[in-house]
Design a protein around this motif. Structure first.
Motif, PDB file in Angstrom:
ATOM      1  N   PRO A  74       0.758  -0.930   0.393  1.00  0.00           N
ATOM      2  CA  PRO A  74      -0.156  -0.099  -0.177  1.00  0.00           C
ATOM      3  C   PRO A  74       1.040   1.286  -0.162  1.00  0.00           C
ATOM      4  N   ASP A  75       1.798   1.021   0.473  1.00  0.00           N
ATOM      5  CA  ASP A  75       3.240   2.231   0.169  1.00  0.00           C
ATOM      6  C   ASP A  75       3.283   2.804  -1.321  1.00  0.00           C
ATOM      7  N   VAL A  76       3.403   1.577  -1.853  1.00  0.00           N
ATOM      8  CA  VAL A  76       4.242   2.640  -3.234  1.00  0.00           C
ATOM      9  C   VAL A  76       2.985   2.890  -4.352  1.00  0.00           C
ATOM     10  N   PRO A  77       3.871   4.688  -4.464  1.00  0.00           N
ATOM     11  CA  PRO A  77       2.155   5.329  -5.075  1.00  0.00           C
ATOM     12  C   PRO A  77       1.863   4.783  -6.475  1.00  0.00           C
ATOM     13  N   ARG A  78       0.608   5.589  -6.275  1.00  0.00           N
ATOM     14  CA  ARG A  78      -0.357   4.741  -7.373  1.00  0.00           C
ATOM     15  C   ARG A  78      -0.763   5.804  -8.049  1.00  0.00           C
ATOM     16  N   SER A  79       0.181   6.593  -9.291  1.00  0.00           N
ATOM     17  CA  SER A  79       0.156   7.875 -10.234  1.00  0.00           C
ATOM     18  C   SER A  79      -0.744   7.227 -11.030  1.00  0.00           C
ATOM     19  N   PRO A  80      -1.356   8.172 -11.494  1.00  0.00           N
ATOM     20  CA  PRO A  80      -2.529   8.176 -12.995  1.00  0.00           C
ATOM     21  C   PRO A  80      -1.004   7.906 -13.903  1.00  0.00           C
ATOM     22  N   TYR A  81       0.651   9.020 -13.647  1.00  0.00           N
ATOM     23  CA  TYR A  81       1.575   8.979 -15.021  1.00  0.00           C
ATOM     24  C   TYR A  81       2.503   8.515 -15.046  1.00  0.00           C
TER      25      TYR A  81
END
Length: 1003
Positions: free
Chosen positions: A603-610
């Protein structure tokens, strides 16, 4: 006659110069349109239309009191959808099928029985429990869900006959019709006394629903035409305007404003002069847009004024000028607004009016001083007895009489602006920090780290929430990623589009979605599909493929839905299929059970749409309920990593470092369509006990008389503090709180619990402040604090470190449930300093309420579903009733003595004043308290206060023995004490008949 005397008595409490009052009732509903299903997923526009949207203006208008009503564009549109048959809601469709004799699917039957989410979604205390058939059906429902396996639709629905479901649908739709409205339909009113219903009964109820919905907008139009009310615009989708402005979406905001004004002119015949900023959220760019759009006035919260201009009175009228366009700004009084919205439901109308007047006694007088009461127009009333009808009638009739007596003057906002424009005060030009949403926020985990920009303007960026913060809508990873989804969608599709394409974007820009994301105000489980469907439709209607992250059931930052999470464990977790998943500080592996694929998410992985990381579909294309970073195939022994939605084999060793997991972190594991939360063990570290204290078991009664709210979620012992400990963990301090019963996590608190709110006040030697943060008690000089820890369920304000100058840091602590009904909070030393043996800790336990002032539940005279009871009425009026269930103390007697040390007096002019209780029960390493573990059998000291005609307060102490519970002591005290005398200073005792009514109910 008694009520006339009562009103005259209240009038005497106020001086000759009237107090100016403005009432604004905010009517808004979120968009419920699910573009995937092409229907409204929730019925609340309809249910409030057959009750509050009609009855509130009608009943207030009968009193002659002029008030203002807002109507959001999303509400107006959906009212018209119902009236025109464009869309209807899921529960209406089920009801229609039952009324016509069309069979329901098992899934539809099951949906009817969900709590929440089904046909039991009505106030239980005031409505459901008053109807015998509804009570029986609820009992059947609870029995079915307790005896059937989780999620077994067939088992649950088999317990209900077609007649049972018909009765349930009829009662749900019938009892949402407000009593004052139902009386206008004799056949509908008569149905309330039936216990068995026909299809024709249900059909008639649904027909009346449609009739009533069609009356709503014409009623407001007519009242406005007569000048009885002022109608106030709300930008179209109720957008969180400052954050959209921070994103650079000014053109979008202009569209929201233009559309709302068009709806007002078309359906209400009004060109609005005032505008309600959604969520009371403003910044200077928003005010400029309002001014340039031709509005005369707006309103925001007193906390925003406090951040803008410390020390300025929120009873004034202010203005800001933008290129010759002057915008006047009302400031909402938080206390009275919240009282009507939350607290007065537990009081009689007379008692509430007395409390209201008592507050007005402290308001500064002046021709252009004004008290602004602004609150939800639709939501409070179902929590009042009789749907709030009696309260609205008598409370506003009383205000009308006070206005005739010249003690108050009630204005429509625009009229007040006209009268006082020349005396308004200009807000000073200052430099403020606003958020900067030009960056990718997906990489930020806390609001304190978000990028900001410096702006010269007239007002701070803020809202009604959390001391003026915007933390309810931004700062949590799910919220941050959601804003990036919106930002990227605007960039991918653009706004120079046809109405069909643009409409879903405007829906997605509503404030309601980030309001629920992050769990600040509850679970987003219901609204998440609506929010995603809007963004998907925005892409699809433009002929574009929606991004894969919009197809996942997980929330934006990858948090799985609550109903998908079935178990949790530390170091290991056993799946429903019998496999055991293990994790240590370096690896994750599976033993036992059938082979298969286990998907792992960090859950600490950033989920950036970019920069799309992870996968929302499995190795075989199956949809996942997490965003997977790793897959472990136990059939082949292969390990895969994912990136950009695809999996890549990396060998046979599942090292958690490959996906960025650190010791002490957590993982989500999905297998067989179910999700498990797995805690990663911490690396071995020295743990030194610094201080440990025990608190008596069974003293969760605060002052000695407090009772829990009546909703069954408040299980016995959830507010009973049993122990407190502090450990040195190297670079952090660990605080451990034991309670008798944690109570689970019924509302999905981000920290793993929902009910408790711990306050820790630390004296490090200087002792700079002795007040507390909303508890309504003070600390003795010896225990005055240098830093305070607010440790709650993790929603906004529930993970906060506060310093004496009022600055604070959010989300710096790691808070989670520990073993054996404990809560563990790790506090980095860089925020509180290195422990000293002379530090003093004062520890309180109260009840979390995200809607309450300071996030604390209301404590009143009488307990109701959501209000704690047993408070001294005089202390309530004076604002010094402690909002504390348990205090860390050696004995219960010590706690009671501390919490009842407040003083209350009634001044000759009728004002009730008080000094808060002073608490001096701290613990320190140099002087720990005695250990106390026994269950409490105590002598309760009950303090009552009788007020003479002077300022002096005489305290009379009476003692009685409580063999096992405080309730028995309370009953004995009620018999022994002349409560009509002891309550004389309280509003509920200003009329003898009111006192008698309260005593009868209490006994």
């Amino acid at each position: 006659m008694r009520r006339v005397f009562y009103i005259l008595f209240l009038a005497l409490l106020l001086s000759a110069q009237p107090v100016n009052l403005v009432f604004i009732f905010h009517n808004h509903q979120p968009w419920y349109i699910d573009f995937d299903r092409n229907e409204l997923i929730l019925p609340w526009v309809r249910m409030h239309a057959v009750g509050n949207y009609l009855k509130v203006p009608m009943l207030i208008n009968e009193s002659g009191v002029p008030v203002a009503f807002t109507l959001s564009g999303s509400l107006i549109e959906q009212l018209n959808w119902y009236a025109n048959g464009t869309y209807t809601d899921f529960r209406y469709r089920i009801s229609e099928k039952l009324a016509s004799g069309e069979p329901l699917t098992p899934e539809e039957k099951y949906a009817m029985l969900k709590v929440p989410g089904g046909f039991f979604d009505i106030n239980w205390q005031n409505i459901l429990y008053s109807h015998p058939r509804y009570v029986v059906l609820l009992g059947m429902r609870n029995d079915a869900f307790s005896k059937c396996p989780p999620g077994n639709v067939t088992c649950v629905v088999s317990k209900f006959s077609d007649q049972d479901l018909l009765d349930l649908a009829t009662l749900f739709n019938l009892l949402w019709i407000d009593p004052s409205i139902a009386r206008r339909y004799p056949d509908i009113w008569a149905m309330r006394n039936k216990t068995s219903y026909t299809r024709d009964d249900l059909k008639k109820v649904l027909e009346v629903h449609t009739q009533l919905i069609r009356q709503v907008l014409p009623l407001y139009r007519e009242l406005a035409r007569r000048g009885a009310v002022e109608l106030v615009s709300v930008p179209y989708s109720h957008p969180l305007m400052p954050l959209l402005a921070d994103m650079g979406a000014h053109d979008d905001l202009k569209i929201h404003i233009t559309l709302s004004n068009g709806l007002f002119q078309r359906y209400l015949g009004v060109k609005p002069l005032g505008v309600w900023p959604p969520e009371q959220a403003v910044n200077d760019e928003v005010l400029r847009l309002f001014a340039e759009s031709g509005y005369t006035w707006t309103v925001t919260d007193e906390d925003v004024l406090r951040a803008t201009w410390p020390g300025a009175s929120h009873f004034g009228l202010y203005y800001a000028d933008y290129g010759g366009h002057r915008l006047y700004i009302f400031i909402r009084d938080k206390t009275l607004s919240d009282n009507l919205g939350f607290r007065y439901s537990s009081l009689t109308p007379e008692a509430a009016l007395a409390d209201f007047v008592n507050y007005l006694r402290r308001v500064p007088r002046g021709d252009c001083s004004v008290v602004v009461v602004a609150l939800d127009g639709e939501n409070p009333w179902e929590n009042y007895p009789n749907f709030g009808d009696d309260f609205l009638i008598h409370f506003f009739r009383g205000l009308s009489q006070l206005e005739k007596n010249g003690t108050v003057k009630i204005w429509k906002p625009s009229d007040f602006v006209k009268a006082c424009a020349d005396k308004a005060v200009e807000l000073p030009l200052k430099e403020f920090k606003y958020f900067d949403l030009g960056f990718d926020l997906s990489f930020y985990k806390s609001i304190r780290d978000l990028p900001t920009r410096s702006v010269k303007g007239r007002i701070a960026e803020g809202s009604w929430s959390g001391g003026g913060s915007l933390a309810v809508w931004i700062g949590d990873p799910d919220e941050n990623v959601w804003w990036m989804w919106v930002k990227k969608a605007r960039e991918d599709v653009g706004i120079n589009r046809t109405w069909s394409v643009l409409f879903p974007l405007l829906v997605a820009e509503a404030s309601d979605w980030p309001f629920w994301y992050g769990n600040d105000m509850g679970s987003p489980i219901t609204f998440d599909p609506v929010a995603k469907s809007a963004l998907k439709a925005y892409y699809q209607r433009a002929g574009l493929q929606p991004p894969p992250y919009l197809l996942s059931s997980a929330y934006p930052a990858g948090t799985p839905r609550e109903d998908k999470l079935v178990a949790r464990g530390e170091g290991k977790v056993v799946t429903y299929q019998g496999a055991t998943v293990y994790v240590n500080t370096t690896h994750i592996w599976v033993e036992g059970g059938p082979c298969g694929v286990f998907y792992i998410s960090n859950p600490d992985v950033p989920r950036s749409p970019y920069i799309y990381r992870g996968a929302v579909r499995g190795l075989r294309g199956e949809p996942l309920d997490i965003v997977a970073d790793m897959a472990v195939d136990t059939c082949t022994g292969s390990v895969y990593l994912s990136d950009g939605g695809r999996f890549y084999p990396v060998g046979r060793a599942a090292q958690i470092s490959l996906i960025g997991v650190k010791p002490g972190g957590r993982l989500y594991v999905e297998h067989g369509g179910l999700v498990y939360l797995l805690g990663v063990p911490e690396a071995q570290a020295a743990q030194q006990l610094l201080i440990k204290a025990r608190d008596p078991v069974g003293d969760d009664f605060g002052t000695g008389r407090y009772q829990y709210p009546k909703n069954p979620v408040f299980k016995p012992g959830v507010f009973d503090l049993t122990e407190f400990a502090v450990y040195d963990m190297g670079d952090k301090l660990r605080f451990v709180f034991g309670v008798r019963e944690l109570g689970g996590n019924p509302w999905g608190g981000p920290s793993g619990f929902s009910l408790q709110f711990f306050h820790v006040y630390i004296n490090k030697g200087r002792g700079e402040r002795n007040d507390t943060l909303g508890l309504r008690v003070a600390l003795c000089r010896e225990a005055a604090w240098d830093v305070a820890l607010l440790i709650g369920p993790g929603w906004s304000g529930g993970n906060r470190i506060v310093y004496p100058d009022g600055t604070y840091i959010d989300d710096a602590m790691s808070i989670k449930p520990g073993p054996n009904n404990t809560v563990v909070a790790d506090v980095p030393k860089k925020y509180v300093g290195d422990f000293g043996r002379d530090w003093k800790f004062t520890v309180f336990l109260t009840s979390w309420d995200g809607y309450g002032p300071d996030n604390i539940r209301n404590f009143g005279v009488l307990a109701d579903e959501w209000t704690a009871g047993g408070a001294d009425p005089a202390a309530v009026l004076a604002g010094v009733a402690p909002r504390v269930f348990d205090l860390l103390a050696d004995t219960a007697d010590q706690q009671i003595k501390a919490l009842t040390s407040y003083k209350v007096a009634r001044l000759p002019n009728g004002t009730y004043v008080g000094k808060p209780a002073v608490v001096c029960t701290y613990v320190s390493a140099s002087k720990p308290p005695e250990t106390q573990t026994a269950t409490i059998t105590v002598t309760v000291t009950q303090t009552t206060r009788e007020v003479s005609t002077t300022v002096e307060t005489r305290i009379e102490t009476r003692t009685t023995t409580a063999a096992s519970t405080v309730t028995s002591a309370e009953r004995q005290i009620v018999k022994e004490v002349d409560w009509a005398t002891s309550l004389a200073m309280a509003a509920v005792a200003l009329a003898a008949g009111v006192v008698a009514g309260i005593l009868l109910r209490r006994r």
